[in-house]
Design a protein around this motif. Structure first.
Motif, PDB file in Angstrom:
ATOM      1  N   LEU A 293       0.827  -1.207   0.000  1.00 56.39           N
ATOM      2  CA  LEU A 293       0.000   0.000   0.000  1.00 56.39           C
ATOM      3  C   LEU A 293       0.864   1.261   0.000  1.00 56.39           C
ATOM      4  N   GLU A 294       1.990   1.218   0.703  1.00 54.79           N
ATOM      5  CA  GLU A 294       2.917   2.345   0.676  1.00 54.79           C
ATOM      6  C   GLU A 294       3.437   2.573  -0.746  1.00 54.79           C
ATOM      7  N   LYS A 315      14.695   3.675   0.658  1.00 53.76           N
ATOM      8  CA  LYS A 315      15.207   4.160   1.935  1.00 53.76           C
ATOM      9  C   LYS A 315      14.351   3.692   3.102  1.00 53.76           C
ATOM     10  N   VAL A 316      13.057   3.578   2.862  1.00 56.44           N
ATOM     11  CA  VAL A 316      12.138   3.213   3.936  1.00 56.44           C
ATOM     12  C   VAL A 316      11.880   1.711   3.987  1.00 56.44           C
ATOM     13  N   VAL A 317      11.617   1.088   2.846  1.00 57.95           N
ATOM     14  CA  VAL A 317      11.194  -0.311   2.860  1.00 57.95           C
ATOM     15  C   VAL A 317      12.326  -1.240   3.287  1.00 57.95           C
ATOM     16  N   GLY A 354       8.790   5.091  11.112  1.00 54.82           N
ATOM     17  CA  GLY A 354      10.006   4.886  10.335  1.00 54.82           C
ATOM     18  C   GLY A 354       9.849   3.887   9.212  1.00 54.82           C
ATOM     19  N   ALA A 355       8.791   3.064   9.269  1.00 52.49           N
ATOM     20  CA  ALA A 355       8.545   2.061   8.227  1.00 52.49           C
ATOM     21  C   ALA A 355       7.501   2.520   7.221  1.00 52.49           C
ATOM     22  N   SER A 356       7.154   3.804   7.238  1.00 48.24           N
ATOM     23  CA  SER A 356       6.067   4.296   6.392  1.00 48.24           C
ATOM     24  C   SER A 356       6.443   5.618   5.735  1.00 48.24           C
ATOM     25  N   ASN A 357       6.547   5.637   4.403  1.00 49.54           N
ATOM     26  CA  ASN A 357       6.738   6.903   3.695  1.00 49.54           C
ATOM     27  C   ASN A 357       5.582   7.852   3.974  1.00 49.54           C
ATOM     28  N   TYR A 358       4.372   7.300   4.049  1.00 49.76           N
ATOM     29  CA  TYR A 358       3.196   8.137   4.268  1.00 49.76           C
ATOM     30  C   TYR A 358       3.291   8.865   5.611  1.00 49.76           C
TER      31      TYR A 358
END
Length: 363
Positions: A293-294, A315-317, A354-358
């Motif tokens: 979903l991200e 960078k996040v995933v 920290g695990a979510s771009n959103y």
């Protein structure tokens, strides 16, 4: 812009919704002959429930809002509890556990999908796909959202980069009444035999799963006619409601855990990836559907700059992918009792951001 999406799982359908909402022309092609609803259920963290709201995907009436995530010892003693309502207050969206079939149904509403259309040959440089049985489709952008065995990724990366982690999951639903079915608590019970997880999924269902290490000589117990008996023997004597779950077992689903390094660049030219095609990871941290979903949210807003999308997401995933690869929840019995509840809640609430771009963007 015309976008061709290969794969109608969570990533493909969510991306298509986002692009359609933004006014793009979208075509989705799925190898399966009908909607892919296999699998048990998924936990959607606050970033994901916020993204679904942005995508105009209404979860009303399905799933179960969760308030705590608990770890117990094999004899039923509490080890630690994460207060999920803290994250709900912080990010203004709840944590919801929902059957995968219901999530797919919600995402597919209004999205044009051609089923029974397998990608046979992919030309990434031209955003072109030849379909099995004849016919070629092309767009301004091509997105491979076709899972771990992605045909689009194979055309981009070559060999499958995923490797087995040494753990497997057996899972299913029980509708037998238990002490957890109508509650809002997710429970994990780690021990030397493996891990048992229990989460209410709404409509009288309780998702259960057992994570076990590979057995020498029978790496994953796959096709073992004695699997139910084996699981009952392995987890005998565990606390309520595990005995009731074990009694209700019937043909559990089987999922070997895979993992792979997430590269900086996922695509080439007008072609990119989303979901498990780009970042296969074990289900250990309940991040597969969330990261899909991200991807959908990030890519639908960056469809004109695919490499920027890939860099931002990499960078996040990589954070949840690396943590999930350690199978940390399956070995937490060695340290879980040392963590105070308040600290566990603060740490987990921060980790979700920290695990979510959103969440990093809007909170």
């Amino acid at each position: 812009m015309r976008v061709v999406v290969i794969g109608a799982g969570v990533a493909g359908l969510a991306l298509a919704r986002g692009l359609l909402n933004a006014g793009h022309d979208v075509e989705v092609y799925e190898e399966a002959p009908e909607p892919r609803t296999a699998g048990g259920s998924v936990t959607l963290w606050p970033g994901s429930t916020a993204i679904l709201e942005r995508l105009k995907a209404d979860l009303g009436g399905v799933g179960r809002r969760l308030e705590t995530m608990e770890s117990w010892s094999g004899d039923g003693r509490p080890l630690f509890t994460v207060d999920l309502t803290a994250a709900e207050r912080r990010y203004r969206h709840p944590t919801v556990h929902v059957a995968r079939s219901e999530l797919v149904e919600v995402l597919a509403d209004g999205v044009p999908v051609t089923y029974g259309a397998r990608a046979e040959h992919v030309v990434p440089e031209r955003a072109e796909v030849r379909l099995a049985g004849g016919g070629t489709v092309r767009g301004d952008v091509l997105v491979g959202a076709d899972g771990r065995r992605s045909a689009v990724r194979a055309a981009l990366w070559g060999d499958d980069p995923a490797r087995l982690s040494g753990w497997v999951t057996w899972q299913g639903f029980t509708t037998a009444p238990t002490t957890l079915t109508e509650q809002r608590r997710a429970v994990m019970i780690p021990g030397g035999q493996g891990l048992c997880g229990l989460i209410p999924a709404g409509r009288g269902r309780l998702l259960w799963w057992f994570d076990v290490r590979s057995a020498p000589g029978r790496p994953f117990w796959e096709d073992d006619p004695r699997i139910v008996e084996r699981l009952r023997e392995r987890f005998a004597g565990w606390p309520d409601p595990v005995p009731a779950v074990l009694e209700s077992l019937d043909e559990p689903d089987f999922f070997p855990h895979h993992r792979h390094h997430v590269p900086v660049a996922w695509g080439k030219g007008p072609t990119t990836l989303a979901g498990d095609s780009a970042h296969t990871m074990p289900p250990t941290m309940a991040q597969g559907a969330n990261q899909a979903l991200e991807d959908a949210w990030a890519l639908s807003g960056s469809i004109g700059d695919l490499r920027a999308y890939e860099r931002a997401r990499t960078k996040v995933v990589r954070r949840p992918a690396r943590l999930a690869a350690t199978e940390v929840t399956n070995v937490q019995h060695t340290f879980a009792g040392l963590i105070p509840d308040r600290l566990a809640t603060r740490m987990y609430t921060a980790w979700l951001r920290g695990a979510s771009n959103y969440l990093l963007t809007v909170s």
